[in-house]
Design a protein around this motif. Structure first.
Motif, short mmCIF file in Angstrom:
data_model
loop_
_atom_site.label_atom_id
_atom_site.label_comp_id
_atom_site.label_asym_id
_atom_site.label_seq_id
_atom_site.Cartn_x
_atom_site.Cartn_y
_atom_site.Cartn_z
N HIS A 131 -0.31 3.35 3.10
CA HIS A 131 -0.69 2.46 4.20
C HIS A 131 -0.62 1.01 3.74
O HIS A 131 -1.15 0.65 2.70
N GLN A 132 0.07 0.20 4.52
CA GLN A 132 0.15 -1.24 4.29
C GLN A 132 0.05 -1.94 5.65
O GLN A 132 0.26 -1.33 6.69
N SER A 133 -0.22 -3.22 5.61
CA SER A 133 -0.24 -4.02 6.83
C SER A 133 0.11 -5.46 6.48
O SER A 133 -0.52 -6.03 5.60
N PRO A 134 1.13 -5.97 7.15
CA PRO A 134 2.02 -5.32 8.10
C PRO A 134 2.98 -4.38 7.39
O PRO A 134 3.21 -4.50 6.19
N ASP A 166 -1.16 -1.18 16.82
CA ASP A 166 -2.24 -2.14 16.58
C ASP A 166 -3.22 -1.45 15.62
O ASP A 166 -3.97 -0.56 16.02
N LEU A 167 -3.18 -1.88 14.36
CA LEU A 167 -4.00 -1.22 13.33
C LEU A 167 -5.49 -1.37 13.55
O LEU A 167 -6.26 -0.51 13.13
N ILE A 168 -5.91 -2.44 14.17
CA ILE A 168 -7.34 -2.63 14.39
C ILE A 168 -7.84 -1.64 15.43
O ILE A 168 -8.88 -1.01 15.25
N ALA A 169 -7.11 -1.48 16.49
CA ALA A 169 -7.52 -0.59 17.57
C ALA A 169 -7.27 0.89 17.26
O ALA A 169 -8.00 1.75 17.76
N SER A 190 -2.63 5.11 11.69
CA SER A 190 -1.96 4.62 10.48
C SER A 190 -2.16 5.60 9.34
O SER A 190 -1.23 5.85 8.56
N GLY A 191 -3.34 6.15 9.22
CA GLY A 191 -3.59 7.16 8.19
C GLY A 191 -2.73 8.39 8.39
O GLY A 191 -2.21 8.96 7.42
#
Length: 110
Positions: free
Chosen positions: A77-80, A58-61, A66-67
């Motif tokens: 880094h990408q999303s999704p 969960d990138l927000i949390a 991710s980094g």
């Protein structure tokens, strides 16, 4: 889908260790992005590799993880984003609409 929540940077060492024996999948998801939600839903409906460990970030949390993934596996880094980790390296990653279980399968059975 039996996601393993990726909530601690220390789990990256576990992922690398597991990937020495079999490939591991990481799915980086933004809970605030409709494209990410659609990609996740499509991925989950097509997934049939229950023997492959699959981690959900969960990138927000957990944005710092991710980094760390980007740095450790040399991917932007990408999303999704979905990554396959094999033998400690990332031989495959895809983002947005390019995320496809069919594209990942050859990397899971290598």
């Amino acid at each position: 889908m039996n996601w393993i929540p990726l909530t601690d940077e220390k789990q990256l060492a576990e992922i690398v260790e597991t990937s020495q024996e079999k490939p591991v999948v990481i799915f980086k998801h933004s809970t605030r992005c409709s494209i990410s939600s659609t990609a996740l839903n499509r991925f989950e409906r097509a997934w049939d590799s229950e023997n492959t460990p699959a981690y959900y970030l969960d990138l927000i949390a957990y944005r710092p993880i991710s980094g760390q993934i980007a740095e450790q596996f040399a991917v932007e880094h990408q999303s999704p984003q979905v990554l396959v980790i094999d033998k400690g390296a990332c031989p495959y990653s895809a983002t947005h609409w390019d995320i496809s279980v069919d594209e990942i399968k050859p990397y899971l059975n290598a």
